[in-house]
Design an enzyme around this catalytic site. Structure first.
Site, short mmCIF file in Angstrom:
data_model
loop_
_atom_site.label_atom_id
_atom_site.label_comp_id
_atom_site.label_asym_id
_atom_site.label_seq_id
_atom_site.Cartn_x
_atom_site.Cartn_y
_atom_site.Cartn_z
N ARG A 106 33.32 -11.08 -16.06
CA ARG A 106 33.57 -9.92 -16.84
C ARG A 106 32.83 -8.87 -16.71
NH1 ARG A 106 33.44 -14.51 -20.42
NH2 ARG A 106 35.45 -15.15 -20.85
N LYS A 128 36.89 4.92 -11.89
CA LYS A 128 38.18 4.18 -11.42
C LYS A 128 38.37 3.19 -10.53
CE LYS A 128 41.44 7.70 -13.55
NZ LYS A 128 42.62 8.53 -13.01
N GLU A 170 40.35 17.02 -0.77
CA GLU A 170 39.99 16.60 -2.07
C GLU A 170 38.93 17.40 -2.60
OE1 GLU A 170 41.26 14.52 -4.25
OE2 GLU A 170 41.90 12.75 -3.34
N LYS A 212 33.20 17.03 -10.25
CA LYS A 212 33.81 15.74 -10.61
C LYS A 212 32.99 15.23 -11.86
CE LYS A 212 36.22 11.84 -9.80
NZ LYS A 212 36.86 10.62 -8.85
N GLU A 222 40.07 9.14 -19.53
CA GLU A 222 41.24 9.88 -19.02
C GLU A 222 42.16 9.96 -20.65
OE1 GLU A 222 42.91 9.65 -15.26
OE2 GLU A 222 44.65 10.57 -15.93
N ARG A 226 40.67 14.57 -18.18
CA ARG A 226 40.16 14.29 -16.96
C ARG A 226 41.42 14.28 -15.92
NH1 ARG A 226 37.17 8.44 -14.88
NH2 ARG A 226 37.75 8.88 -12.74
N ASN A 230 43.87 15.21 -11.02
CA ASN A 230 45.41 14.76 -10.61
C ASN A 230 45.89 16.03 -9.81
OD1 ASN A 230 45.28 11.95 -10.86
ND2 ASN A 230 45.64 12.27 -12.90
N HIS A 233 48.03 15.51 -6.74
CA HIS A 233 48.26 14.15 -6.61
C HIS A 233 49.64 13.50 -6.89
CE1 HIS A 233 43.98 14.45 -5.69
NE2 HIS A 233 43.94 12.82 -5.59
N HIS A 237 51.36 11.48 -4.11
CA HIS A 237 51.57 10.29 -4.21
C HIS A 237 53.04 9.77 -3.79
CE1 HIS A 237 47.97 9.14 -6.99
NE2 HIS A 237 47.76 9.11 -5.73
N HIS A 250 45.66 9.81 2.57
CA HIS A 250 45.60 10.26 1.18
C HIS A 250 45.23 11.52 1.12
CE1 HIS A 250 45.11 9.88 -3.09
NE2 HIS A 250 44.06 10.35 -2.87
N1 LIG Z 1 38.91 5.77 -7.54
C1 LIG Z 1 39.11 7.20 -7.61
O1 LIG Z 1 38.60 8.02 -8.36
C2 LIG Z 1 39.74 7.86 -6.37
C3 LIG Z 1 39.84 9.06 -5.91
C4 LIG Z 1 40.29 9.35 -4.62
C5 LIG Z 1 40.62 8.46 -4.05
N2 LIG Z 1 40.57 7.27 -4.18
C6 LIG Z 1 41.26 6.08 -3.07
O2 LIG Z 1 40.62 6.03 -2.00
C7 LIG Z 1 41.28 5.91 -1.16
C8 LIG Z 1 41.38 6.53 0.45
O3 LIG Z 1 40.05 6.85 0.81
P1 LIG Z 1 39.81 7.09 2.23
O4 LIG Z 1 40.43 8.53 2.86
O5 LIG Z 1 38.08 6.81 2.31
O6 LIG Z 1 40.47 5.85 3.03
P2 LIG Z 1 39.71 4.53 3.64
O7 LIG Z 1 38.86 3.71 2.89
O8 LIG Z 1 41.07 3.76 4.26
O9 LIG Z 1 38.87 5.23 4.87
C9 LIG Z 1 39.66 5.70 6.18
C10 LIG Z 1 39.49 5.43 7.29
O10 LIG Z 1 38.18 5.77 7.73
C11 LIG Z 1 37.47 4.72 7.97
N3 LIG Z 1 36.07 5.04 7.86
C12 LIG Z 1 35.38 5.40 6.71
N4 LIG Z 1 33.89 5.66 6.82
C13 LIG Z 1 33.86 5.75 8.08
C14 LIG Z 1 32.74 6.07 9.12
N5 LIG Z 1 31.54 6.66 8.37
N6 LIG Z 1 32.74 6.12 10.25
C15 LIG Z 1 34.01 5.62 10.88
N7 LIG Z 1 35.21 5.25 10.33
C16 LIG Z 1 35.16 5.23 8.87
C17 LIG Z 1 37.83 3.61 7.48
O11 LIG Z 1 37.63 2.21 8.14
C18 LIG Z 1 39.33 3.73 7.45
O12 LIG Z 1 39.91 3.35 8.80
C19 LIG Z 1 42.72 5.69 -1.46
O13 LIG Z 1 43.13 4.26 -1.68
C20 LIG Z 1 42.53 6.40 -2.97
O14 LIG Z 1 43.70 5.91 -3.51
C21 LIG Z 1 40.22 6.64 -5.53
#
Ligand SMILES: NC(=O)c1ccc[n+]([C@@H]2O[C@H](COP(=O)([O-])OP(=O)(O)OC[C@H]3O[C@@H](n4cnc5c(N)ncnc54)[C@H](O)[C@@H]3O)[C@@H](O)[C@H]2O)c1
Length: 348
Positions: A106, A128, A170, A212, A222, A226, A230, A233, A237, A250
């Site tokens: 939990r 989130k 971002e 942020k 949210e 908050r 988006n 976004h 999306h 993304h």
């Molecule tokens: N929770 C939130 O508030 C929030 C906000 C924005 C985005 N997100 C989520 O984040 C995700 C996108 O994140 P992302 O762009 O980091 O994608 P990701 O986690 O897929 O990473 C992108 C690529 O970079 C590689 N990578 C990461 N760090 C590395 C490093 N230091 N060296 C070499 N390779 C590396 C990963 O293996 C992957 O292939 C989406 O799923 C999105 O929905 C969440």
């Protein structure tokens, strides 16, 4: 170790630390640790760490199966509620590790070490958590902030250029929501930013987290304000989903979405032309594509947007920008959105 921020999100507290290298065993904290990586990050930065969970890389890993693997590993490792799940990776690993931590017993303790620029400036902060349900992105999730965020700028040295740029989209969004100086910095120091100069990236991350963190502190769950996070976004999306999550990452989708949100803002008389031109110019100078990809019709994008969870009846809710630091969530007629899909961004 520098403690840069201490944010209060509802009943939770998140400490943001800047370090040269991750300290997964907890900076003096006792308790057991289950580290979670994706394959790429494990190979580059985690190899040799015993007992780690290593997930496939990429958006498809953000699934029930991924979450279950973490939960089963936590059970096998005998993690109790004093133990911690530590996600080390991009936004995918951060979202997934946090989702699993929110469910285990939990809710167990969580630390995150974001390794992509996108995760540092955005995904790892704010609590989130999410997994995807097939094509429905982030449809299932919880709120579960990390108690500690370890930001290690040197990890970015291995990040592919395309992923670095994704994070910049971002960061630019965050600048538009509350930091005019960050916006200027992204303009003035573009060459250094794109080269991945650690000192500049550190400032980009630090400033983005400040904006942020402040927005989330004011509305952790949210219920209102908050939602401005988006910006770009709802459009982004739709593009990701209409292209099957394969063609754009993304950040690229968010960059495109920012262009569309500004165009829509100009059409509705909310955003000034000057600001829209400035930001679309900046996005283009970073190499982002702002036109809808060739064969995608406006109707198909609209359909993808309608499936978004921010929809209310037959109107769509979109974040529009009045100026730097002034955004608004607004219900918009579908017609206006169709028009912005068909337009060349910057022409409105
Ligand atoms: N929770 C939130 O508030 C929030 C906000 C924005 C985005 N997100 C989520 O984040 C995700 C996108 O994140 P992302 O762009 O980091 O994608 P990701 O986690 O897929 O990473 C992108 C690529 O970079 C590689 N990578 C990461 N760090 C590395 C490093 N230091 N060296 C070499 N390779 C590396 C990963 O293996 C992957 O292939 C989406 O799923 C999105 O929905 C969440």
């Amino acid at each position: 170790v520098t403690e840069a921020f201490r944010f209060r999100f509802g009943e939770h507290q998140t400490r943001v630390l800047f370090l040269d290298a991750p300290d997964l065993d907890g900076l003096g904290d006792s308790g057991q640790v289950l580290a979670v990586f994706d394959r790429n990050v494990y190979r580059l930065h985690g190899a040799g760490r015993p007992g780690a969970v290593v997930l496939p890389a990429g958006e498809r890993g953000k699934s029930w199966r991924g979450a279950e693997l973490i939960l089963v590993s936590a059970l096998k490792a005998g993690l109790d509620r004093d133990g911690r799940i530590v996600g080390v990776g991009g936004g995918v690993v951060c979202d997934l590790a946090a989702f699993a931590a929110s469910l285990y017993m939990r809710g167990c303790r969580l630390a995150l070490c974001p390794t992509s620029l996108l995760a540092m400036v955005d995904a790892a902060l704010g609590g989130k958590t999410a997994i995807n349900l097939g094509r429905a992105k982030n449809l299932v999730g919880t709120f579960h902030p990390a108690e500690q965020l370890q930001v290690c700028i040197p990890l970015l040295s291995t990040l592919p250029a395309r992923e670095l740029k994704a994070g910049l989209a971002e960061a630019l969004k965050t600048a538009l929501l509350g930091d005019a100086e960050l916006l200027e910095m992204l303009e003035r120091r573009r060459a250094e930013v794109l080269r991945g100069e650690p000192a500049v990236l550190e400032q980009v991350v630090h400033r983005s987290l400040a904006v942020k963190g402040r927005i989330v502190e004011n509305d952790f769950r949210e219920t209102g304000s908050r939602a401005v996070l988006n910006l770009g976004h709802t459009f982004g999306h739709a593009l990701e989903s209409a292209t099957g999550f394969r063609r754009f990452n993304h950040g690229e989708a968010v960059a495109w979405g920012l262009g569309r949100a500004l165009d829509l803002g100009v059409r509705l008389g909310v955003t000034g032309r000057e600001l829209a031109r400035r930001v679309t110019g900046l996005l283009r100078s970073y190499g982002f594509a702002l036109e809808a990809p060739g064969r995608l019709s406006a109707g198909c994008l609209l359909q993808a947007m309608q499936a978004d969870k921010k929809r209310r009846r037959d109107r769509l809710r979109v974040v529009l920008l009045h100026g730097v630091g002034r955004a608004e969530l607004r219900e918009v007629e579908e017609e206006a959105i169709l028009a912005t899909f068909s337009a060349r961004v910057g022409d409105s």
